[in-house]
Design a protein around this motif. Structure first.
Motif, PDB file in Angstrom:
ATOM      1  N   LEU A 117       0.826  -1.206   0.000  1.00  0.00           N
ATOM      2  CA  LEU A 117       0.000   0.000   0.000  1.00  0.00           C
ATOM      3  C   LEU A 117       0.861   1.257   0.000  1.00  0.00           C
ATOM      4  CD1 LEU A 117      -2.832  -1.077   2.474  1.00  0.00           C
ATOM      5  CD2 LEU A 117      -3.002  -0.819  -0.002  1.00  0.00           C
ATOM      6  N   ALA A 133       0.210   5.207  -0.549  1.00  0.00           N
ATOM      7  CA  ALA A 133      -0.541   5.436   0.684  1.00  0.00           C
ATOM      8  C   ALA A 133       0.366   5.992   1.773  1.00  0.00           C
ATOM      9  CB  ALA A 133      -1.188   4.134   1.161  1.00  0.00           C
ATOM     10  N   ARG A 157      -3.413   5.922   5.692  1.00  0.00           N
ATOM     11  CA  ARG A 157      -4.169   5.190   4.671  1.00  0.00           C
ATOM     12  C   ARG A 157      -3.725   3.733   4.581  1.00  0.00           C
ATOM     13  NH1 ARG A 157      -4.727  10.431   2.856  1.00  0.00           N
ATOM     14  NH2 ARG A 157      -6.781  10.872   1.918  1.00  0.00           N
ATOM     15  N   GLY A 214      -6.141   0.626   5.064  1.00  0.00           N
ATOM     16  CA  GLY A 214      -6.261  -0.466   4.109  1.00  0.00           C
ATOM     17  C   GLY A 214      -6.129  -1.827   4.757  1.00  0.00           C
ATOM     18  N   TRP A 262      -7.002 -11.667   2.594  1.00  0.00           N
ATOM     19  CA  TRP A 262      -6.596 -10.682   1.588  1.00  0.00           C
ATOM     20  C   TRP A 262      -5.652 -11.344   0.588  1.00  0.00           C
ATOM     21  CZ3 TRP A 262      -4.851  -9.089   6.787  1.00  0.00           C
ATOM     22  CH2 TRP A 262      -3.557  -9.527   7.077  1.00  0.00           C
ATOM     23  N   VAL A 308      -6.550   3.192  -5.850  1.00  0.00           N
ATOM     24  CA  VAL A 308      -7.872   2.819  -5.327  1.00  0.00           C
ATOM     25  C   VAL A 308      -8.832   2.532  -6.478  1.00  0.00           C
ATOM     26  CG1 VAL A 308      -9.897   3.710  -4.084  1.00  0.00           C
ATOM     27  CG2 VAL A 308      -7.602   4.005  -3.134  1.00  0.00           C
ATOM     28  N   GLY A 363      -8.916   1.874   1.231  1.00  0.00           N
ATOM     29  CA  GLY A 363      -7.561   1.359   1.082  1.00  0.00           C
ATOM     30  C   GLY A 363      -7.405  -0.130   0.920  1.00  0.00           C
ATOM     31  N   GLY A 364      -8.482  -0.912   1.005  1.00  0.00           N
ATOM     32  CA  GLY A 364      -8.362  -2.361   0.852  1.00  0.00           C
ATOM     33  C   GLY A 364      -8.113  -2.743  -0.599  1.00  0.00           C
ATOM     34  N   HIS A 365      -7.138  -3.608  -0.831  1.00  0.00           N
ATOM     35  CA  HIS A 365      -6.760  -3.892  -2.214  1.00  0.00           C
ATOM     36  C   HIS A 365      -7.506  -5.079  -2.823  1.00  0.00           C
ATOM     37  CE1 HIS A 365      -4.210  -6.605   0.083  1.00  0.00           C
ATOM     38  NE2 HIS A 365      -3.886  -7.252  -1.024  1.00  0.00           N
TER      39      HIS A 365
END
Length: 403
Positions: free
Chosen positions: A30, A35, A39, A43, A70, A92, A257-259
């Protein structure tokens, strides 16, 4: 009571091992795409909670150990991609594209077949190229901060000899102890994570160069592999529903922020295997895993503060140790087919070089180069039979392992 306690304990162990063994990869990825620490913590919190919620819902719905996590290979891809022209907002947007494509794959069967048509050895070679720079970090750390890195590597090697799942968490504990010993957390470090909204932007180059490879890596390395692990233990959750749920989780987590959210692979084996108790009770392991993973997400602030206090190469070294097994498996898969080794080598080299063109990342070009080599060699290998060649599409143009 024992029938419930055993799978619950397996769920706790798989969550702790999964989180401790890979959160450094997520934070590294991130921050690599732009980020800031706040952030990045957001995430990590987002993918932890989204994964936990999806796991609990699916586990309770089907009474099957559907372990959700994840995308660790996806986070490694972010490291390889580096800063994006449009900043973190563009990244994002790529996360949202990845989630949307996962949902669409669940809704539209032909897209699923298109993903399956990507030659497996090329996808593995691309992943190996993505992982290689991070897997070099332990050696680089040994050269740059030997007093901190050497104990980490030694402990990882020793624990891996006797209890492999705990090797990376043990190495992480040693790394954190070294960080605290040499200076501790910075004054005023925020340890309570909070969701930080990032309004996405949709930069075409980032969508193609980051979003598409993130989707491919997540599907091939996580979702497809996770289904194979569950099938190995006799569990077959509905593929379409898994994709819809994980895609929705990815979309929900992206603006904070989550990928990527997907089926787990390694931790799935811990929760779905015989160590998790009787088969009919193993769903308890996945539900427990989801709850514990969501709770661990609230340590994202502390994890980010430790990350900020560490020499960057040190926690990258821990991340590299966590990914060595994935690198080895990817290389083995990439070279498994003798006829495809040269194309796999091209994919690996182009991806590992880390050089982008036209604003598109190296992972995208690595896959393109590998597919081009595959098509070129298959065309050259055709038999010289005019009637056969002219009677339809190019023979052999479809990958041998496509479904």
């Amino acid at each position: 009571m024992e029938r419930v306690l055993q799978p619950a304990l397996a769920g706790v162990v798989s969550a702790v091992v999964g989180f401790a063994g890979a959160f450094a990869v997520v934070l590294t990825g991130l921050q690599a795409v732009g980020a800031d620490p706040g952030r990045a913590a957001s995430g990590l919190l987002a993918v932890s909670i989204a994964s936990g919620v999806v796991a609990v819902v699916l586990g309770l719905r089907w009474r099957i150990p559907v372990v959700i996590a994840w995308s660790t290979p996806g986070a490694a891809l972010l490291v390889a991609a580096g800063p994006q022209p449009g900043g973190f907002a563009a990244a994002v947007g790529a996360f949202l594209l990845c989630g949307a494509l996962i949902v669409v794959t669940g809704l539209i069967a032909p897209l699923g077949r298109l993903v399956a048509a990507i030659p497996g050895h090329l996808a593995a070679a691309m992943l190996a190229g993505v992982l290689l720079p991070l897997c070099l970090a332990p050696v680089q750390a040994l050269a740059q901060v030997p007093l901190l890195a050497a104990p980490v590597i030694v402990v990882w090697a020793l624990v891996a000899r006797f209890a492999r799942p705990w090797a990376v968490p043990a190495a992480l504990v040693v790394a954190i102890a070294g960080i605290l010993w040499t200076g501790g957390l910075p004054a005023g470090a925020a340890v309570a994570p909070a969701f930080v909204w990032t309004t996405p932007s949709f930069d075409p180059a980032t969508l193609v160069g980051l979003g598409l490879p993130l989707f491919v890596v997540t599907m091939v390395s996580q979702n497809v592999t996770g289904m194979a692990v569950l099938a190995q233990y006799g569990f077959r959750p509905p593929w379409r529903t898994v994709l819809l749920a994980t895609g929705a989780g990815t979309i929900a987590g992206a603006p904070v922020g989550g990928h990527a959210v997907n089926l787990a692979a390694i931790s799935a084996a811990l929760a779905a295997g015989p160590d998790a108790g009787p088969a009919e009770q193993r769903w308890i392991a996945s539900v427990t895993n989801g709850v514990v993973l969501a709770v661990l997400g609230f340590t994202a602030g502390v994890a980010t503060a430790v990350f900020a206090a560490s020499p960057p190469v040190l926690l990258e070294a821990v991340a590299g140790l966590a990914l060595l097994g994935a690198l080895a498996s990817s290389i083995a898969s990439a070279v498994a087919e003798p006829d495809g080794r040269e194309a796999a080598a091209v994919t690996f080299v182009v991806t590992a070089a880390g050089v982008g063109f036209l604003g598109l990342g190296a992972a995208f070009w690595g896959l393109v180069a590998g597919v081009a080599m595959t098509l070129l060699h298959r065309r050259r290998a055709q038999p010289a039979n005019p009637r056969r060649v002219s009677s339809g599409p190019i023979s052999g143009s479809r990958p041998r392992n496509a479904r």
